[in-house]
Design a protein around this motif. Sequence first.
Motif, PDB file in Angstrom:
ATOM      1  N   SER A   1       0.839  -1.234   0.169  1.00  0.00           N
ATOM      2  CA  SER A   1       0.055  -0.025  -0.048  1.00  0.00           C
ATOM      3  C   SER A   1       0.930   1.255   0.164  1.00  0.00           C
ATOM      4  O   SER A   1       2.142   1.244   0.227  1.00  0.00           O
ATOM      5  CB  SER A   1      -1.002   0.173   1.306  1.00  0.00           C
ATOM      6  OG  SER A   1      -0.151   0.090   2.380  1.00  0.00           O
TER       7      SER A   1
ATOM      8  N   ASN B   1       0.344  -0.228  -4.741  1.00  0.00           N
ATOM      9  CA  ASN B   1      -1.227   0.022  -5.076  1.00  0.00           C
ATOM     10  C   ASN B   1      -1.586   1.097  -5.245  1.00  0.00           C
ATOM     11  O   ASN B   1      -2.466   1.780  -4.285  1.00  0.00           O
ATOM     12  CB  ASN B   1      -1.736  -0.953  -4.038  1.00  0.00           C
ATOM     13  CG  ASN B   1      -3.438  -1.163  -4.419  1.00  0.00           C
ATOM     14  OD1 ASN B   1      -3.565  -1.267  -5.631  1.00  0.00           O
ATOM     15  ND2 ASN B   1      -4.043  -1.760  -3.501  1.00  0.00           N
TER      16      ASN B   1
ATOM     17  N   ARG C   1      -2.347   4.561  -8.580  1.00  0.00           N
ATOM     18  CA  ARG C   1      -2.280   4.917  -9.898  1.00  0.00           C
ATOM     19  C   ARG C   1      -2.657   6.412  -9.815  1.00  0.00           C
ATOM     20  O   ARG C   1      -3.539   6.941  -9.307  1.00  0.00           O
ATOM     21  CB  ARG C   1      -3.514   4.239 -10.766  1.00  0.00           C
ATOM     22  CG  ARG C   1      -3.604   4.579 -11.964  1.00  0.00           C
ATOM     23  CD  ARG C   1      -4.945   3.917 -12.718  1.00  0.00           C
ATOM     24  NE  ARG C   1      -5.144   4.664 -14.094  1.00  0.00           N
ATOM     25  CZ  ARG C   1      -6.082   4.168 -15.044  1.00  0.00           C
ATOM     26  NH1 ARG C   1      -6.962   2.979 -14.413  1.00  0.00           N
ATOM     27  NH2 ARG C   1      -6.091   4.549 -16.224  1.00  0.00           N
TER      28      ARG C   1
ATOM     29  N   LYS D   1       2.218   2.559 -10.411  1.00  0.00           N
ATOM     30  CA  LYS D   1       2.371   1.070  -9.873  1.00  0.00           C
ATOM     31  C   LYS D   1       3.812   0.826  -9.401  1.00  0.00           C
ATOM     32  O   LYS D   1       4.094   0.222  -8.614  1.00  0.00           O
ATOM     33  CB  LYS D   1       1.334   0.258 -10.583  1.00  0.00           C
ATOM     34  CG  LYS D   1       1.632  -1.192 -10.221  1.00  0.00           C
ATOM     35  CD  LYS D   1       0.899  -1.897 -11.257  1.00  0.00           C
ATOM     36  CE  LYS D   1       0.911  -3.479 -10.732  1.00  0.00           C
ATOM     37  NZ  LYS D   1       0.231  -4.362 -11.561  1.00  0.00           N
TER      38      LYS D   1
ATOM     39  N   ASP E   1     -10.399   0.451 -12.203  1.00  0.00           N
ATOM     40  CA  ASP E   1      -9.057  -0.321 -11.565  1.00  0.00           C
ATOM     41  C   ASP E   1      -9.164  -0.223 -10.200  1.00  0.00           C
ATOM     42  O   ASP E   1      -9.522   0.833  -9.405  1.00  0.00           O
ATOM     43  CB  ASP E   1      -7.835   0.864 -12.282  1.00  0.00           C
ATOM     44  CG  ASP E   1      -6.555   0.365 -11.844  1.00  0.00           C
ATOM     45  OD1 ASP E   1      -6.271  -0.343 -10.733  1.00  0.00           O
ATOM     46  OD2 ASP E   1      -5.794   0.451 -12.501  1.00  0.00           O
TER      47      ASP E   1
ATOM     48  N   ARG F   1      -6.761  -0.239  -7.814  1.00  0.00           N
ATOM     49  CA  ARG F   1      -5.784   0.486  -7.144  1.00  0.00           C
ATOM     50  C   ARG F   1      -6.498   1.645  -6.717  1.00  0.00           C
ATOM     51  O   ARG F   1      -7.397   2.264  -6.988  1.00  0.00           O
ATOM     52  CB  ARG F   1      -4.686   0.577  -7.979  1.00  0.00           C
ATOM     53  CG  ARG F   1      -3.794  -0.494  -8.425  1.00  0.00           C
ATOM     54  CD  ARG F   1      -2.776  -0.249  -9.384  1.00  0.00           C
ATOM     55  NE  ARG F   1      -3.172   0.145 -10.520  1.00  0.00           N
ATOM     56  CZ  ARG F   1      -2.305   0.702 -11.638  1.00  0.00           C
ATOM     57  NH1 ARG F   1      -1.087   1.168 -11.348  1.00  0.00           N
ATOM     58  NH2 ARG F   1      -3.054   0.869 -12.642  1.00  0.00           N
ATOM     59  N   ARG F   2      -5.829   2.208  -5.767  1.00  0.00           N
ATOM     60  CA  ARG F   2      -5.899   3.500  -5.119  1.00  0.00           C
ATOM     61  C   ARG F   2      -5.588   4.560  -6.329  1.00  0.00           C
ATOM     62  O   ARG F   2      -4.354   4.617  -6.618  1.00  0.00           O
ATOM     63  CB  ARG F   2      -5.285   4.044  -3.825  1.00  0.00           C
ATOM     64  CG  ARG F   2      -5.827   5.199  -3.344  1.00  0.00           C
ATOM     65  CD  ARG F   2      -4.745   5.584  -2.085  1.00  0.00           C
ATOM     66  NE  ARG F   2      -4.860   4.476  -1.026  1.00  0.00           N
ATOM     67  CZ  ARG F   2      -4.190   4.505   0.115  1.00  0.00           C
ATOM     68  NH1 ARG F   2      -3.567   5.766   0.366  1.00  0.00           N
ATOM     69  NH2 ARG F   2      -4.461   3.491   0.882  1.00  0.00           N
TER      70      ARG F   2
ATOM     71  N   GLU G   1      -9.098   2.216  -2.756  1.00  0.00           N
ATOM     72  CA  GLU G   1      -9.001   0.979  -3.298  1.00  0.00           C
ATOM     73  C   GLU G   1     -10.483   0.297  -3.596  1.00  0.00           C
ATOM     74  O   GLU G   1     -11.251   0.492  -3.130  1.00  0.00           O
ATOM     75  CB  GLU G   1      -8.197   0.007  -2.543  1.00  0.00           C
ATOM     76  CG  GLU G   1      -6.765   0.120  -2.441  1.00  0.00           C
ATOM     77  CD  GLU G   1      -6.330   1.449  -1.357  1.00  0.00           C
ATOM     78  OE1 GLU G   1      -5.508   1.414  -0.955  1.00  0.00           O
ATOM     79  OE2 GLU G   1      -7.400   2.031  -0.893  1.00  0.00           O
TER      80      GLU G   1
END
Length: 418
Positions: A6, A284, A286, A289, A349, A351-352, A394
């Motif tokens: 993270s 994690n 965007r 990455k 997506d 991801r965060r 996320e």
Amino acid sequence: MKEMISVEEARDLVLAHVDVLPVETVPVLEAVGRVAAADLTSDIDISPFAHSAMDGFAVRAAELAEASDEAPVQMDVIAEVAAGDVYEGPIEAGQCVRIMTGAPLPDDADAVVKYEIVDVVDGDGKPGSRVAFRAPAKERANVREAGEEAKAGETVVEKGEVIGSAGVGFLAGCGVVEVPTHRRPRVAIISIGSELVDPTEVPTPGKIRNSNSYALAACAQAAGAEPVILPIVEDTMEALAAAVSAAVDEYDFVVTSGGASNGDFDFIKPVVDELGELLMTTVNMRPGKAQTFGVVRGTPVFGLPGNPAAAYVGFEMIIRPALRKMQGYHHFERPRVKAKLSRDVKKNDPRRIFLRGTLYRDEDGEYVVAPAKNQSSGLFGVIQRSNCMAIMPEGLDSRTAGSVIECVLLDVSEEVSL
């Protein structure tokens, strides 16, 4: 090493591998914005003497106890004292002294009455004149006392305190002309890519200007560090290994951009692994990455992606806190506020996601964030026109207009509490 960590884990990992730098002594003017590395004390009382807070007349308050519009009290002006001068004579009953802002209060006076409420009965208000007071004066009125702000030997700036511009003036008044503070980290900035040319050149087909080095150097400078832009490194393992190996021996922190993914010409991960200890490869988030971090011969090495926005966001969220720790700062995160989205935002997506955007207040005074329409990771211009990053957590939950999300403020210091 975990496959992906993270943003918080990445930040804490880098923080754990940097230390506060040694102390140096700098002129007080160069200490603005920096952290005091020791308690700083005043050599005198501040102010060193009781003085007038305004232009007026120095009086004995008891003589004006019965003053009123119907029965004004008249006095003779016997002297004038300006800032930098001292009146050491007596003040007898029925007498006063004309006094300027900053001038020492005469020993026989205990109050100052400002010019604007005093009537000139005879003369021009200067010595030899006669003036009238139409209201009582409180003892010590309009007087700044000796030692009001600090006593001799008292700590005026504590260790760990960030020195502001007013603090520089305060310290100067206290006789502190040099300040112990932690040394600024020297940061090597290396852009990787055979396609890159210097900004002074007009790119030929297949080439682009090296803008990342300048943006990252600016980020490092804004964080208080001393960046040095090193030569562009071509896309070979040997060239990158040589550049990183040389940089870790000369600088406190090494930042590269480009070559952080898993392509045929991406070498920062194997270089760090070969030269030292590889600690992180993906985060994690965007954009950004692919984030590489490790330690080579005791020096932190961080490999950012080559896409401009990805490099910028990675620097802001992970590298900037580490550079601040090295300088003795205690706050590592920029302030955050909650704001309503100005439009729907789809999330495809997990991801965060850090959306570049503009924060403003609506007619009701509530925060609203307008994410930029173009969120391409290859753009610097969008960030230039943004003042925050809106965080999409996320997961795959999209957000509709009016939804409340958290925003990181990009133009507010970490020391500010909101």
